[in-house]
Scaffold this active site. Structure first.
Site, PDB file in Angstrom:
ATOM      1  N   SER A  48       0.828  -1.205   0.000  1.00 65.04           N
ATOM      2  CA  SER A  48       0.000   0.000   0.000  1.00 65.04           C
ATOM      3  C   SER A  48       0.862   1.255   0.000  1.00 65.04           C
ATOM      4  O   SER A  48       1.970   1.246   0.511  1.00 65.04           O
ATOM      5  CB  SER A  48      -0.916   0.024   1.226  1.00 65.04           C
ATOM      6  OG  SER A  48      -1.638   1.237   1.229  1.00 65.04           O
ATOM      7  N   LYS A 100      -4.653  -6.644   3.089  1.00 69.87           N
ATOM      8  CA  LYS A 100      -4.545  -5.492   2.174  1.00 69.87           C
ATOM      9  C   LYS A 100      -5.938  -5.109   1.665  1.00 69.87           C
ATOM     10  O   LYS A 100      -6.278  -3.935   1.528  1.00 69.87           O
ATOM     11  CB  LYS A 100      -3.607  -5.833   1.015  1.00 69.87           C
ATOM     12  CG  LYS A 100      -3.597  -4.791  -0.135  1.00 69.87           C
ATOM     13  CD  LYS A 100      -3.118  -3.450   0.347  1.00 69.87           C
ATOM     14  CE  LYS A 100      -2.909  -2.350  -0.659  1.00 69.87           C
ATOM     15  NZ  LYS A 100      -3.596  -2.234  -1.869  1.00 69.87           N
ATOM     16  N   HIS A 107      -7.662  -3.361   4.418  1.00 71.35           N
ATOM     17  CA  HIS A 107      -7.053  -2.020   4.472  1.00 71.35           C
ATOM     18  C   HIS A 107      -7.740  -1.097   3.469  1.00 71.35           C
ATOM     19  O   HIS A 107      -8.133   0.025   3.790  1.00 71.35           O
ATOM     20  CB  HIS A 107      -5.551  -2.123   4.174  1.00 71.35           C
ATOM     21  CG  HIS A 107      -4.898  -0.817   3.807  1.00 71.35           C
ATOM     22  ND1 HIS A 107      -5.086  -0.203   2.576  1.00 71.35           N
ATOM     23  CD2 HIS A 107      -4.092   0.012   4.510  1.00 71.35           C
ATOM     24  CE1 HIS A 107      -4.416   0.923   2.544  1.00 71.35           C
ATOM     25  NE2 HIS A 107      -3.802   1.083   3.695  1.00 71.35           N
ATOM     26  N   ASN A 108      -7.910  -1.578   2.253  1.00 71.38           N
ATOM     27  CA  ASN A 108      -8.543  -0.744   1.230  1.00 71.38           C
ATOM     28  C   ASN A 108     -10.004  -0.465   1.567  1.00 71.38           C
ATOM     29  O   ASN A 108     -10.513   0.622   1.304  1.00 71.38           O
ATOM     30  CB  ASN A 108      -8.440  -1.417  -0.145  1.00 71.38           C
ATOM     31  CG  ASN A 108      -7.054  -1.282  -0.734  1.00 71.38           C
ATOM     32  OD1 ASN A 108      -6.093  -1.130  -0.005  1.00 71.38           O
ATOM     33  ND2 ASN A 108      -6.938  -1.359  -2.043  1.00 71.38           N
ATOM     34  N   GLU A 122     -10.053   2.184   4.001  1.00 71.26           N
ATOM     35  CA  GLU A 122      -9.735   3.430   3.264  1.00 71.26           C
ATOM     36  C   GLU A 122     -11.017   4.010   2.632  1.00 71.26           C
ATOM     37  O   GLU A 122     -11.252   5.217   2.680  1.00 71.26           O
ATOM     38  CB  GLU A 122      -8.692   3.056   2.209  1.00 71.26           C
ATOM     39  CG  GLU A 122      -8.212   4.153   1.310  1.00 71.26           C
ATOM     40  CD  GLU A 122      -7.277   3.554   0.239  1.00 71.26           C
ATOM     41  OE1 GLU A 122      -6.334   2.809   0.587  1.00 71.26           O
ATOM     42  OE2 GLU A 122      -7.507   3.823  -0.956  1.00 71.26           O
TER      43      GLU A 122
HETATM   44  P1  NBP Z   1      -0.984  -1.951 -14.069  1.00 73.93           P
HETATM   45  O1  NBP Z   1      -1.954  -2.549 -13.118  1.00 73.93           O
HETATM   46  O2  NBP Z   1      -1.449  -0.844 -14.947  1.00 73.93           O
HETATM   47  O3  NBP Z   1      -0.406  -3.127 -14.998  1.00 73.93           O
HETATM   48  C1  NBP Z   1       0.507  -2.853 -16.025  1.00 73.93           C
HETATM   49  C2  NBP Z   1       1.590  -3.893 -16.035  1.00 73.93           C
HETATM   50  O4  NBP Z   1       1.020  -5.201 -16.216  1.00 73.93           O
HETATM   51  C3  NBP Z   1       2.544  -3.688 -17.202  1.00 73.93           C
HETATM   52  O5  NBP Z   1       3.838  -4.039 -16.787  1.00 73.93           O
HETATM   53  C4  NBP Z   1       2.004  -4.674 -18.231  1.00 73.93           C
HETATM   54  O6  NBP Z   1       2.954  -5.051 -19.194  1.00 73.93           O
HETATM   55  C5  NBP Z   1       1.656  -5.820 -17.352  1.00 73.93           C
HETATM   56  N1  NBP Z   1       0.806  -6.828 -17.980  1.00 73.93           N
HETATM   57  C6  NBP Z   1      -0.494  -6.781 -18.341  1.00 73.93           C
HETATM   58 BR1  NBP Z   1      -1.564  -5.299 -18.216  1.00 73.93          BR
HETATM   59  N2  NBP Z   1      -0.941  -7.908 -18.863  1.00 73.93           N
HETATM   60  C7  NBP Z   1       0.113  -8.747 -18.859  1.00 73.93           C
HETATM   61  C8  NBP Z   1       0.296 -10.075 -19.264  1.00 73.93           C
HETATM   62  N3  NBP Z   1      -0.717 -10.781 -19.763  1.00 73.93           N
HETATM   63  N4  NBP Z   1       1.513 -10.617 -19.122  1.00 73.93           N
HETATM   64  C9  NBP Z   1       2.522  -9.913 -18.601  1.00 73.93           C
HETATM   65  N5  NBP Z   1       2.415  -8.640 -18.186  1.00 73.93           N
HETATM   66  C10 NBP Z   1       1.223  -8.057 -18.300  1.00 73.93           C
HETATM   67  O7  NBP Z   1       0.345  -1.476 -13.303  1.00 73.93           O
HETATM   68  P2  NBP Z   1       0.519  -0.690 -11.928  1.00 73.93           P
HETATM   69  O8  NBP Z   1      -0.453   0.429 -11.784  1.00 73.93           O
HETATM   70  O9  NBP Z   1       1.969  -0.419 -11.840  1.00 73.93           O
HETATM   71  O10 NBP Z   1       0.115  -1.761 -10.815  1.00 73.93           O
HETATM   72  C11 NBP Z   1       0.792  -3.010 -10.702  1.00 73.93           C
HETATM   73  C12 NBP Z   1       0.102  -3.817  -9.629  1.00 73.93           C
HETATM   74  O11 NBP Z   1       0.201  -3.133  -8.381  1.00 73.93           O
HETATM   75  C13 NBP Z   1      -1.399  -4.028  -9.883  1.00 73.93           C
HETATM   76  O12 NBP Z   1      -1.768  -5.297  -9.459  1.00 73.93           O
HETATM   77  C14 NBP Z   1      -2.046  -2.981  -9.008  1.00 73.93           C
HETATM   78  O13 NBP Z   1      -3.357  -3.322  -8.635  1.00 73.93           O
HETATM   79  C15 NBP Z   1      -1.103  -2.969  -7.826  1.00 73.93           C
HETATM   80  N6  NBP Z   1      -1.122  -1.756  -7.021  1.00 73.93           N
HETATM   81  C16 NBP Z   1      -1.216  -0.553  -7.591  1.00 73.93           C
HETATM   82  C17 NBP Z   1      -1.228   0.602  -6.817  1.00 73.93           C
HETATM   83  C18 NBP Z   1      -1.301   1.944  -7.461  1.00 73.93           C
HETATM   84  O14 NBP Z   1      -1.406   2.927  -6.718  1.00 73.93           O
HETATM   85  N7  NBP Z   1      -1.236   2.037  -8.785  1.00 73.93           N
HETATM   86  C19 NBP Z   1      -1.125   0.500  -5.439  1.00 73.93           C
HETATM   87  C20 NBP Z   1      -0.975  -0.744  -4.867  1.00 73.93           C
HETATM   88  C21 NBP Z   1      -0.980  -1.860  -5.675  1.00 73.93           C
HETATM   89  P3  NBP Z   1       3.134  -4.201 -20.554  1.00 73.93           P
HETATM   90  O15 NBP Z   1       3.973  -3.043 -20.171  1.00 73.93           O
HETATM   91  O16 NBP Z   1       3.801  -5.134 -21.462  1.00 73.93           O
HETATM   92  O17 NBP Z   1       1.757  -3.798 -20.999  1.00 73.93           O
END
Ligand code: NBP
Length: 479
Positions: free
Chosen positions: A128, A182, A185-186, A189
């Site tokens: 988080s 987690k 937690h959300n 939130e």
């Molecule tokens: P995203 O959730 O937007 O996912 C994008 C990533 O997933 C890219 O690296 C993309 O690769 C990859 N991907 C996808 Br889409 N489909 C794929 C597949 N079939 N095979 C391999 N790779 C694949 O990224 P994020 O916002 O950085 O979040 C990452 C994780 O962290 C998520 O699970 C999210 O829920 C979690 N999270 C996010 C936050 C936040 O604040 N954003 C907070 C806490 C947790 P590509 O580049 O090749 O398209």
């Protein structure tokens, strides 16, 4: 101590986590489905530490020393399964695969079982703090075996936020425990933000204060019991002026709150567990209502409100602000108590040994619900590990009961003036429901027995009973 780790999935979260790891002296082997993100990361931030960019999954796995430690940071759901399916056959027994995405905890349980059967360690890791937290120190909630935590715990602890010298990372429990907490937690939130929004709405409608003035009120609240990240950023958002129009920012934002799903999951899980998380549920439903544009427009045209002036209740401006603060704090205490109840019930159902005091401590930094009052929660679970609800603890009992008069007035005032406060009102109803000596549930049992012969228990005699409603009204024992 520096270590080596592989990060696959280099969108905003993965890239920031990789940079955080590298900045802490670890060698970070990089991989992303499409190579562009890997190259961009090395190009822009390569000087921050020891990065090893790789192209194919085989190259990625080949660059890691055994036992390999890999963290997956891709979209939750099918993408995570796709990555696991691709990487698992390349790994060896004893390697550790972590999933740092927002996975549904039931998926984590399934993946843990499948990967454990292959001799791999799987660590479903709740992270988080958003992108800023990932870069500068998140709150980390790893679930999995103790053996796996021994291998990756120090590494995760090294990049977590730190409060009072303690890293905001702890081994939560086995299997899906990390993603479960987690999720809750959300959910908390969601409830916290809904309550904040209701407090803002009351101050705006009741006192006709400007958003910036309300921002000042929140800033002052941040000095006391309510001291928290969400209260702090509320002040910032409310004080912000839209550059395009010069209007308060909050007035130019469409009033439809979106959701990615973790709040809904929390409520679904709470329904399965039979835990009343009314604060989280109301928050999820309030967001859903905000998104029902057509219904809202139709209702605005024809449904009348009370058309009543606020004069009396807000005559003393400072007293009204203080009442809203007390209502907010009391409702917040209820929402957190409910969230911790859900964690207790989830741990019981799944056989996870979750240390709630340690959990409250790791939520004090790095995460979105970080708040001073988590110290209090940690203290309760340290002093009274068997406490049945946080609300009966002396400090929290005082917080809700001393504020109850203000809380009741605020809820009643909101109802009289037509301001929707589902969070405040449901928290108060929960408080009154818990403390009631007799609940009308007795009548519900009577009704169920009449229409469905569902039976009932009595206050004075053991066993279960049914009344012959359609006959002579005599009672028969069914036990
Ligand atoms: P995203 O959730 O937007 O996912 C994008 C990533 O997933 C890219 O690296 C993309 O690769 C990859 N991907 C996808 Br889409 N489909 C794929 C597949 N079939 N095979 C391999 N790779 C694949 O990224 P994020 O916002 O950085 O979040 C990452 C994780 O962290 C998520 O699970 C999210 O829920 C979690 N999270 C996010 C936050 C936040 O604040 N954003 C907070 C806490 C947790 P590509 O580049 O090749 O398209």
């Amino acid at each position: 101590m520096s270590d080596q780790i592989g990060v696959t999935g280099l969108a905003v979260m993965g890239a920031n986590l990789a940079r955080n790891l590298a900045r802490h002296g670890h060698q970070v082997v990089l991989h992303n489905r499409s190579r562009g993100r890997t190259d961009a990361l090395v190009e822009q931030h390569g000087s921050e530490g020891d990065f090893v960019p790789t192209g194919s999954m085989e190259e990625f796995v080949g660059a890691l020393q055994r036992p390999r430690k890999v963290i997956i940071m891709v979209q939750a759901g099918a993408a995570t399964d796709a990555v696991i399916d691709e990487i698992a056959p390349l790994l060896d027994a004893g390697d550790v695969l972590m999933d740092g995405g927002n996975a549904r905890f039931t998926d984590t349980i399934r993946r843990t079982e499948a990967l454990t059967a292959r001799g791999l360690h799987f660590v479903g890791t709740g992270i988080s703090g958003g992108e800023e937290g990932a870069l500068n120190g998140p709150s980390i909630m790893p679930g999995g075996s103790a053996e796996a935590y021994e291998l990756v715990g120090p590494l995760l602890e090294s990049i977590a936020a730190v409060v009072d010298g303690e890293p905001c990372c702890t081994h939560v429990g086995e299997s899906g425990a990390g993603h479960f907490v987690k999720m809750v937690h959300n959910g908390i939130e969601y409830a916290d933000m809904q309550l904040i929004a209701e407090a803002y709405d009351l101050l705006r409608q009741g006192l006709q204060l400007s958003p910036a003035e309300i921002g000042d009120v929140f800033a002052s609240w941040n000095e006391g019991d309510l001291d928290s990240y969400l209260i702090e950023i509320t002040a910032e958002v409310l004080r912000h002026t839209d550059a395009r129009t010069g209007k308060p920012f909050v007035d130019v934002v469409l009033d439809e709150a979106e959701q990615k799903g973790t709040g809904r999951w929390t409520v679904q899980s709470a329904l399965d567990l039979g835990v009343p998380v009314s604060g989280i549920a109301e928050a999820v439903f309030a967001r859903a209502l905000s998104g029902h544009r057509e219904q809202r427009q139709a209702a605005q045209r024809v449904l009348p409100g009370p058309d009543r002036e606020w004069d009396e209740q807000v005559a003393d401006r400072d007293a009204f602000i203080e009442s809203v603060r007390q209502a907010l704090y009391a409702s917040k205490v209820v929402a957190y108590a409910q969230g911790f109840d859900q964690i207790t019930a989830g741990a019981d159902q799944h056989g996870w040994d979750i240390d709630r005091a340690a959990l409250a401590r790791i939520w004090r930094g790095g995460c979105i619900i970080r708040a001073k009052f988590l110290d209090r929660i940690a203290q309760v679970y340290t002093d009274e590990p068997d406490v049945t609800t946080l609300l009966t603890n002396e400090y929290f009992r005082g917080a809700v009961s001393e504020g109850q008069e203000a809380w009741r007035q605020v809820v009643a005032g909101a109802a009289r003036h037509g301001v929707p406060v589902p969070g405040f009102a449901s928290a108060l109803a929960y408080y009154d429901g818990l403390r009631a000596e007799r609940l009308p549930a007795a009548l519900i049992q009577g009704l169920r027995d009449l229409f469905g012969a569902h039976t009932y228990r009595r206050v004075d005699v053991e066993g279960s009973f049914h009344t012959m409603w359609g006959e002579d009204g005599r009672e028969v024992s069914t036990s």
